[in-house]
Structures are given as structure tokens and as C-alpha cells.
Design a protein around this motif. Sequence first.
Motif, PDB file in Angstrom:
ATOM      1  N   MET A  25       0.878  -1.221   0.041  1.00 38.72           N
ATOM      2  CA  MET A  25       0.028   0.142   0.098  1.00 38.72           C
ATOM      3  C   MET A  25       0.746   1.221  -0.093  1.00 38.72           C
ATOM      4  SD  MET A  25      -3.192  -0.781  -0.494  1.00 38.72           S
ATOM      5  CE  MET A  25      -4.605   0.188   0.378  1.00 38.72           C
ATOM      6  N   LEU A  26       2.083   1.201   0.798  1.00 43.89           N
ATOM      7  CA  LEU A  26       2.898   2.329   0.553  1.00 43.89           C
ATOM      8  C   LEU A  26       3.477   2.720  -0.700  1.00 43.89           C
ATOM      9  CD1 LEU A  26       4.858   1.911   4.245  1.00 43.89           C
ATOM     10  CD2 LEU A  26       2.980   3.642   3.351  1.00 43.89           C
ATOM     11  N   ALA A  27       3.595   1.643  -1.510  1.00 42.91           N
ATOM     12  CA  ALA A  27       3.949   1.824  -2.832  1.00 42.91           C
ATOM     13  C   ALA A  27       3.066   2.645  -3.702  1.00 42.91           C
ATOM     14  CB  ALA A  27       3.997   0.353  -3.605  1.00 42.91           C
ATOM     15  N   ILE A  28       1.698   2.887  -3.301  1.00 42.86           N
ATOM     16  CA  ILE A  28       0.704   3.574  -3.936  1.00 42.86           C
ATOM     17  C   ILE A  28       0.717   4.965  -3.421  1.00 42.86           C
ATOM     18  CG2 ILE A  28      -1.644   3.841  -4.744  1.00 42.86           C
ATOM     19  CD1 ILE A  28      -1.780   0.870  -4.693  1.00 42.86           C
ATOM     20  N   TYR A  29       0.805   4.854  -2.134  1.00 38.94           N
ATOM     21  CA  TYR A  29       0.773   6.241  -1.332  1.00 38.94           C
ATOM     22  C   TYR A  29       1.755   7.119  -1.503  1.00 38.94           C
ATOM     23  CZ  TYR A  29       0.666   9.414   2.813  1.00 38.94           C
ATOM     24  OH  TYR A  29       0.567  10.488   3.574  1.00 38.94           O
ATOM     25  N   GLY A  30       3.099   6.559  -1.548  1.00 39.70           N
ATOM     26  CA  GLY A  30       4.081   7.679  -2.018  1.00 39.70           C
ATOM     27  C   GLY A  30       3.625   8.519  -3.544  1.00 39.70           C
ATOM     28  N   PRO A  31       3.610   7.667  -4.229  1.00 43.17           N
ATOM     29  CA  PRO A  31       3.434   8.443  -5.737  1.00 43.17           C
ATOM     30  C   PRO A  31       2.180   9.512  -5.619  1.00 43.17           C
ATOM     31  CG  PRO A  31       3.850   6.337  -6.348  1.00 43.17           C
ATOM     32  CD  PRO A  31       3.871   6.384  -4.618  1.00 43.17           C
ATOM     33  N   LEU A  32       1.313   8.861  -5.082  1.00 39.60           N
ATOM     34  CA  LEU A  32       0.033   9.857  -4.771  1.00 39.60           C
ATOM     35  C   LEU A  32       0.214  11.108  -3.974  1.00 39.60           C
ATOM     36  CD1 LEU A  32      -3.006   7.144  -4.465  1.00 39.60           C
ATOM     37  CD2 LEU A  32      -2.477   8.681  -6.505  1.00 39.60           C
ATOM     38  N   GLN A  33       0.969  11.130  -2.901  1.00 40.75           N
ATOM     39  CA  GLN A  33       1.364  12.015  -2.086  1.00 40.75           C
ATOM     40  C   GLN A  33       2.377  13.057  -2.958  1.00 40.75           C
ATOM     41  OE1 GLN A  33      -0.080  12.569   0.878  1.00 40.75           O
ATOM     42  NE2 GLN A  33       1.445  14.275   1.562  1.00 40.75           N
ATOM     43  N   LEU A  34       3.378  12.388  -3.566  1.00 35.23           N
ATOM     44  CA  LEU A  34       4.085  13.322  -4.646  1.00 35.23           C
ATOM     45  C   LEU A  34       3.233  13.939  -5.628  1.00 35.23           C
ATOM     46  CD1 LEU A  34       6.973  13.979  -5.360  1.00 35.23           C
ATOM     47  CD2 LEU A  34       6.984  12.176  -6.895  1.00 35.23           C
ATOM     48  N   ILE A  35       2.370  13.400  -6.349  1.00 33.81           N
ATOM     49  CA  ILE A  35       1.705  13.879  -7.295  1.00 33.81           C
ATOM     50  C   ILE A  35       0.832  15.165  -6.792  1.00 33.81           C
ATOM     51  CG2 ILE A  35      -0.402  13.899  -8.962  1.00 33.81           C
ATOM     52  CD1 ILE A  35       0.529  10.935  -9.425  1.00 33.81           C
ATOM     53  N   LEU A  36       0.171  14.860  -5.462  1.00 33.81           N
ATOM     54  CA  LEU A  36      -0.584  15.905  -4.839  1.00 33.81           C
ATOM     55  C   LEU A  36       0.247  17.067  -4.367  1.00 33.81           C
ATOM     56  CD1 LEU A  36      -3.157  14.006  -2.870  1.00 33.81           C
ATOM     57  CD2 LEU A  36      -3.530  15.575  -4.826  1.00 33.81           C
ATOM     58  N   SER A  37       1.593  17.007  -3.913  1.00 35.90           N
ATOM     59  CA  SER A  37       2.506  17.870  -3.430  1.00 35.90           C
ATOM     60  C   SER A  37       2.831  18.750  -4.738  1.00 35.90           C
ATOM     61  CB  SER A  37       3.730  17.223  -3.120  1.00 35.90           C
ATOM     62  OG  SER A  37       3.474  16.493  -1.745  1.00 35.90           O
ATOM     63  N   VAL A  38       3.112  17.851  -5.992  1.00 34.84           N
ATOM     64  CA  VAL A  38       3.336  19.000  -7.177  1.00 34.84           C
ATOM     65  C   VAL A  38       2.261  19.896  -7.444  1.00 34.84           C
ATOM     66  CG1 VAL A  38       4.176  18.742  -9.386  1.00 34.84           C
ATOM     67  CG2 VAL A  38       5.266  17.288  -7.728  1.00 34.84           C
ATOM     68  N   VAL A  39       1.046  19.104  -7.440  1.00 39.04           N
ATOM     69  CA  VAL A  39      -0.128  19.895  -7.948  1.00 39.04           C
ATOM     70  C   VAL A  39      -0.214  21.259  -7.073  1.00 39.04           C
ATOM     71  CG1 VAL A  39      -2.582  19.801  -8.003  1.00 39.04           C
ATOM     72  CG2 VAL A  39      -1.172  18.052  -9.159  1.00 39.04           C
ATOM     73  N   TYR A  40      -0.002  20.873  -5.763  1.00 37.58           N
ATOM     74  CA  TYR A  40      -0.222  21.885  -4.613  1.00 37.58           C
ATOM     75  C   TYR A  40       0.896  23.050  -5.003  1.00 37.58           C
ATOM     76  CZ  TYR A  40       0.506  24.362  -0.275  1.00 37.58           C
ATOM     77  OH  TYR A  40       0.576  25.350   0.795  1.00 37.58           O
ATOM     78  N   PHE A  41       2.039  22.827  -5.221  1.00 38.39           N
ATOM     79  CA  PHE A  41       3.153  23.712  -5.586  1.00 38.39           C
ATOM     80  C   PHE A  41       2.706  24.568  -6.837  1.00 38.39           C
ATOM     81  CE2 PHE A  41       7.064  24.841  -7.840  1.00 38.39           C
ATOM     82  CZ  PHE A  41       7.623  25.770  -6.979  1.00 38.39           C
ATOM     83  N   VAL A  42       2.523  23.946  -7.853  1.00 40.16           N
ATOM     84  CA  VAL A  42       2.151  24.440  -9.279  1.00 40.16           C
ATOM     85  C   VAL A  42       1.028  25.471  -8.983  1.00 40.16           C
ATOM     86  CG1 VAL A  42       0.974  23.958 -11.512  1.00 40.16           C
ATOM     87  CG2 VAL A  42       2.890  22.660 -10.565  1.00 40.16           C
ATOM     88  N   MET A  43      -0.068  25.046  -8.052  1.00 39.04           N
ATOM     89  CA  MET A  43      -1.230  25.949  -8.036  1.00 39.04           C
ATOM     90  C   MET A  43      -0.911  27.193  -7.147  1.00 39.04           C
ATOM     91  SD  MET A  43      -4.125  23.290  -6.856  1.00 39.04           S
ATOM     92  CE  MET A  43      -5.749  23.914  -7.478  1.00 39.04           C
ATOM     93  N   ILE A  44       0.317  27.085  -6.160  1.00 36.28           N
ATOM     94  CA  ILE A  44       0.527  28.031  -5.432  1.00 36.28           C
ATOM     95  C   ILE A  44       1.365  29.288  -6.424  1.00 36.28           C
ATOM     96  CG2 ILE A  44       2.197  28.889  -3.677  1.00 36.28           C
ATOM     97  CD1 ILE A  44      -0.183  27.922  -2.458  1.00 36.28           C
ATOM     98  N   VAL A  45       2.096  28.478  -7.259  1.00 30.41           N
ATOM     99  CA  VAL A  45       2.778  29.551  -8.176  1.00 30.41           C
ATOM    100  C   VAL A  45       1.842  30.121  -9.231  1.00 30.41           C
ATOM    101  CG1 VAL A  45       4.440  29.230 -10.225  1.00 30.41           C
ATOM    102  CG2 VAL A  45       4.890  27.895  -8.109  1.00 30.41           C
ATOM    103  N   HIS A  46       0.950  29.513  -9.489  1.00 32.18           N
ATOM    104  CA  HIS A  46      -0.189  29.934 -10.402  1.00 32.18           C
ATOM    105  C   HIS A  46      -0.770  30.963  -9.476  1.00 32.18           C
ATOM    106  CE1 HIS A  46      -4.158  30.225 -12.351  1.00 32.18           C
ATOM    107  NE2 HIS A  46      -3.393  30.443 -13.672  1.00 32.18           N
ATOM    108  N   ILE A  47      -1.453  31.116  -8.399  1.00 32.58           N
ATOM    109  CA  ILE A  47      -2.065  32.012  -7.754  1.00 32.58           C
ATOM    110  C   ILE A  47      -1.011  33.073  -7.203  1.00 32.58           C
ATOM    111  CG2 ILE A  47      -2.822  32.388  -5.259  1.00 32.58           C
ATOM    112  CD1 ILE A  47      -3.799  29.488  -5.279  1.00 32.58           C
TER     113      ILE A  47
END
Length: 95
Positions: A1-23
Motif C-alpha cells: 500500500m505504501l507503494a501507492i501512497y508515496g506517488p499519490l502524495q508526490l503528485i498532490l505535492s506537485v499539484v499544490y506547488f504548481v497551484m501556489i505558483v499560479h495563484i
Amino acid sequence: MLAIYGPLQLILSVVYFVMIVHIIMSWLINFQVLNLRQPIVAQIWEGLNRLLEPIYQPIRNILPDTRPLDLAPLVALIIVISLRAYVLPVIFGLA
């Protein structure tokens, strides 16, 4: 399960960073600190809009029309933060 959790967490972190930059970039453009006539600024702005528009558009369809103020980035940012901090850890049993 951690093999799925890590990439999902990374994707959400990248999306968060891109949204902050956009805002932040949208604020700088609105306050005329950045100018869209500069080629690099225009390219970055267009790229960020192309990345985030598929996320913002369904939210804009649900929200009421507040014409001068776009609330879709705020709602999307709250969704990403809640997914990253609360929903994923509960789903994967890490909370």
C-alpha cells in the motif's frame, strides 16, 4: 500500500506547488508587477493555465458566477490540501 501512497502524495505535492505558483503569479500580473507582454512571463502563464484549467473548469461549473473574483483556484487548493493531509493518510491507514 505504501507503494501507492508515496506517488499519490508526490503528485498532490506537485499539484499544490504548481497551484501556489499560479495563484502568486496571477496576483503579480493583476498588480502589474509582471507583464504578459514579456515572452517568458507569457509562456509560463500560458503553460500554468493549460496545466490547471482541467482542474479549475469542473469547479467553475459547480460554483456560482462571481464574475470579478474567480474562486475555483481557492476551492481546488483546499481540495488538494485536504486530500494530501487528511484523506490519503486515512485511506492508507497512516492516520
